[in-house]
Write an enzyme that holds these catalytic residues in place. Structure first.
Site, PDB file in Angstrom:
ATOM      1  CD  GLU A 223       9.189   2.426 -19.979  1.00 37.99           C
ATOM      2  OE1 GLU A 223       9.474   3.357 -19.135  1.00 37.99           O
ATOM      3  OE2 GLU A 223       8.267   1.806 -19.741  1.00 37.99           O
TER       4      GLU A 223
ATOM      5  CB  CYS B 130      -0.951   0.064   1.061  1.00 35.02           C
ATOM      6  SG  CYS B 130      -2.169   1.226   1.287  1.00 35.02           S
ATOM      7  N   GLY B 131       1.761   1.316  -0.949  1.00 27.90           N
ATOM      8  CA  GLY B 131       2.699   2.518  -1.323  1.00 27.90           C
ATOM      9  C   GLY B 131       1.968   3.365  -2.352  1.00 27.90           C
ATOM     10  CB  ALA B 132       2.953   5.985  -4.568  1.00 33.07           C
TER      11      ALA B 132
ATOM     12  CG  HIS C  15       8.763  -2.964 -12.847  1.00 33.90           C
ATOM     13  ND1 HIS C  15       9.154  -2.887 -14.321  1.00 33.90           N
ATOM     14  CD2 HIS C  15      10.096  -3.366 -12.377  1.00 33.90           C
ATOM     15  CE1 HIS C  15      10.513  -2.748 -14.372  1.00 33.90           C
ATOM     16  NE2 HIS C  15      11.162  -2.930 -13.385  1.00 33.90           N
TER      17      HIS C  15
ATOM     18  CG  ASP D 134      11.450  -3.726  -9.056  1.00 35.07           C
ATOM     19  OD1 ASP D 134       9.994  -3.706  -8.953  1.00 35.07           O
ATOM     20  OD2 ASP D 134      12.228  -3.169  -9.781  1.00 35.07           O
TER      21      ASP D 134
ATOM     22  CB  SER E 160       1.310  -0.455   4.663  1.00 33.07           C
ATOM     23  OG  SER E 160       1.785  -1.259   5.306  1.00 33.07           O
TER      24      SER E 160
ATOM     25  N   GLY F   5       2.309   6.687  -8.894  1.00 30.29           N
ATOM     26  CA  GLY F   5       0.920   6.446  -8.373  1.00 30.29           C
ATOM     27  C   GLY F   5      -0.006   7.654  -8.112  1.00 30.29           C
TER      28      GLY F   5
ATOM     29  CD  GLN G 129       8.941  -4.755   0.496  1.00 28.48           C
ATOM     30  OE1 GLN G 129       7.956  -5.210   0.662  1.00 28.48           O
ATOM     31  NE2 GLN G 129       9.899  -3.688   0.957  1.00 28.48           N
TER      32      GLN G 129
END
Length: 491
Positions: free
Chosen positions: A389, A45-47, A132, A108, A78, A158, A110
Site C-alpha cells: 500500500e 463494468c468500469g475498469a 475493496h 465505493d 457500462s 484494472g 454506490q
C-alpha cells in the site's frame, strides 16, 4: 449502520489489523476450479469490473453483468463495454437470483445502494464479493447471515490486471473472508478461486482481512500514493518557476519525473532509486528526506489516526450526502493550479537528468514511502500489507500523472482516494512552505555541486537506506514476484 471496526473490542481490532500471510503457490493448485460450473454475476463494468471479468472468463468461468434497467435502456458506457466484449448482460432481477457469486465492483459511494438492491434477490447460500472493503468496514453494511462475504483486491488498476494476465502473469492480490459471514466455511475456497481466475496467484497473494485491507489502502492512497505526489508537484513547480526556471521545463521535469524516479523504485526499492544519484546528490537527498520526515510525521500520524478511528470516513460520507461539494470544489481548485496549466515543453530531458535535476523529488518519494510504511506498522498493520500500500503501487500512480498530469491521477483513482488526497495535499503544501525556502542550488532543476564526499558518511547513509524495514520486506516480495514471473513465462 455503525462503523464495523469500531464495534470490535481491542483484541479483535488488533487481530484483524495484523492479519497478513503470504500464501504459497501450492495453495492454488486447484486454481479457479472451485468456481467452475457456477454462475458469477458482476455488478459494475468500469475498469476493475470489465478487466476482472475478462480474466475470469478466460480462466473458464461463467461471467455475466448485472446492470440497472436505465443503464441498459440508455445503452450507457457500462452496457457498451460489457456487450462489445460479448458478455451476457441483464437486469438485477434477471441475473442476481441465478448467481452463486455476486461481485460488487461499483464505486465505493454506490456500494450501499447496490448491496441493498441485490441482497434481497440473492439465493440462499450465495456469496457476495468485493475488491475493496470500505462498505463492510467503514459503512458497516450488514449482510444476510446465509451469504458468504469475500474480498479479492488486486493491487493495481484494472487495466494492469488485464495486461499482466495477457502476458501470462498477474498482479499481487489481497484476499479475505469477512468473519461475520462465512456460515458454510467456504469463503476461503471462493476467494482463492476468484484470485486465481484473475491471475493473481501467479504474482503473489496475501491472506488478509477486510479491516487490514481498508485501513492500509486508505492510508497509502491518502499519503504517499496520491497526496504526496500532488503536494510535491504543486510545491516543486511553483518553486522552480519562482527561481526563474522555464515553466515548460519545470512542468515536464515534474510530470514525467515521478514516473522515471519510481520506475527505479519498482525495480530495486529505495536503494536503487537512491543509487541512481551521484554520491553528493545521494547525500543531499538523504538529508532532505530526513528533514521532510521530521516535518511531516505529525500529518501522516493524523491521517492514520483519522482512518483508524473512522473520522475520515465519517467526514467523507458527509460530503457524499452533500452532493460531493468539497470534493468537486477541491477538484476545481487543483485544475486551476499553475502546474496543471504549464505550457508544453518541446525539449528533451534524458532519463538521468530526471534524477540529477530532481533531487528534492527523490527525497520526497523516499520520505513519503518510509513515513507511510512506518506509520502503518505503528498502527498494527503487517509489513507486507504496508509495503503493497506504499511502495508497490507508487509507480502505477506516477504513470497516471505522466499521462495527463494531476487531472488523470484524480480521474483514475477512486473518489475515496481523491477525497483523501485533497485532505493530505492541502495540508502538506502550507506545512512545507518554510522548508521550500531553505532549498539549495542543485536541489531542483540543477546538478548538486560536487564538493567532495565523506566516505564514512556515505557508508553510513548507504547502510541506513538498505536496513530500513521496507527495504528488507520489499526485497523479499520483489524477489518472489520475479521468481513467479519467470515460472509463468516458462509455462
Amino acid at each position: 449502520m455503525a462503523n464495523y471496526f469500531n464495534t470490535l473490542n481491542l483484541r479483535q481490532q488488533l487481530s484483524q489489523l495484523g492479519k497478513c500471510r503470504f500464501m504459497s503457490r501450492d495453495e492454488f493448485a486447484d486454481e479457479a476450479n472451485y468456481l467452475k460450473g457456477k454462475k458469477v454475476v458482476i455488478v459494475g463494468c468500469g475498469a476493475q469490473g470489465l478487466n476482472q471479468g475478462l480474466n475470469m472468463r478466460d480462466s473458464g468461468l461463467d461471467i455475466a453483468y448485472a446492470l440497472r434497467q436505465e443503464a441498459i435502456d440508455e445503452k450507457r458506457a457500462s452496457w457498451r463495454r460489457a456487450t462489445e466484449n460479448g458478455f451476457e448482460v441483464g437486469t438485477y432481477e434477471a441475473l442476481i437470483p441465478q448467481a452463486d457469486l455476486v461481485v460488487n465492483l461499483t464505486p465505493d459511494k454506490q456500494h450501499s445502494a447496490v448491496v441493498q438492491a441485490v441482497q434481497p434477490l440473492m439465493k440462499s447460500g450465495a456469496a457476495l464479493g468485493y475488491s475493496h472493503g470500505f462498505n463492510i468496514v467503514e459503512v458497516g453494511e450488514k449482510i444476510r447471515d446465509d451469504i458468504t462475504v469475500v474480498m479479492v483486491a488486486p493491487k493495481c488498476p484494472g487495466t494492469e490486471v488485464r495486461e499482466e494476465y495477457k502476458r501470462g502473469f498477474g498482479v499481487p492480490t489481497l484476499i479475505a473472508v469477512h468473519p461475520e459471514n462465512d456460515a458454510k466455511g467456504e469463503g476461503m475456497a471462493i476467494a482463492k478461486a476468484w484470485a486465481a481466475a484473475t491471475g493473481g496467484h501467479r504474482a503473489g497473494v496475501l491472506e488478509s482481512s477486510f479491516v487490514a485491507e481498508v485501513k492500509s489502502d486508505l492510508m497509502g492512497e491518502q499519503t504517499i500514493l496520491c497526496g504526496m505526489l500532488q503536494a510535491g508537484s504543486l510545491l516543486c513547480y511553483d518553486k522552480m518557476v519562482a527561481e526563474g526556471v522555464e515553466p515548460g521545463y519545470a512542468g515536464k521535469l515534474i510530470q514525467f519525473g515521478w514516473e522515471t524516479i519510481t520506475e527505479a523504485l519498482k525495480q530495486g526499492g529505495i536503494t536503487l532509486m537512491m543509487d541512481r544519484l551521484s554520491n553528493p546528490a545521494k547525500m543531499r537527498a538523504y538529508a532532505l528526506s530526513e528533514q521532510l520526515k521530521e516535518i511531516m510525521a505529525p500529518l501522516f500520524a493524523k491521517h492514520m489516526d483519522d482512518i483508524i478511528s473512522g473520522k475520515f470516513s465519517e467526514t467523507m460520507m458527509a460530503d457524499w450526502a452533500n452532493d460531493d461539494k468539497n470534493l468537486l470544489t477541491w477538484r476545481e481548485e487543483t485544475g486551476a493550479s499553475a502546474f496543471e496549466n504549464y505550457p508544453e515543453y518541446e525539449g528533451k530531458i534524458s532519463e538521468q537528468e530526471y534524477f540529477d535535476h530532481g533531487v528534492l523529488m527523490v527525497a520526497m518519494v523516499k520520505a513519503g514511502v518510509e513515513l507511510a510504511f512506518d506509520t502503518m506498522i505503528e498502527a498494527g498493520i503487517i509489513a507486507e500489507s504496508a509495503y503493497y500500500e506504499s511502495l508497490h503501487e507508487l509507480p502505477l500512480i506516477a504513470n497516471t500523472i505522466a499521462r495527463k498530469r494531476l487531472y488523470e491521477m484524480n480521474v483514475v483513482i477512486s473518489d475515496t482516494a481523491e477525497y483523501g488526497n485533497y485532505l493530505f495535499s492541502f495540508a502538506a503544501v502550507p506545512m512545507l512552505k518554510e522548508f521550500m525556502t531553505t532549498l539549495q542550488s542543485g536541489d531542483l532543476a540543477k546538478h548538486v555541486p560536487d564538493s567532495g564526499t565523506d566516505n564514512a558518511q556515505l557508508r553510513d547513509i548507504n547502510e541506513a537506506i538498505r536496513q530500513h524495514p521496507i527495504e528488507i520486506v520489499g526485497k523479499k516480495l520483489r524477489g518472489y514476484m520475479t521468481d513467479m514471473k519467470k515460472i509463468a513465462v516458462a509455462n
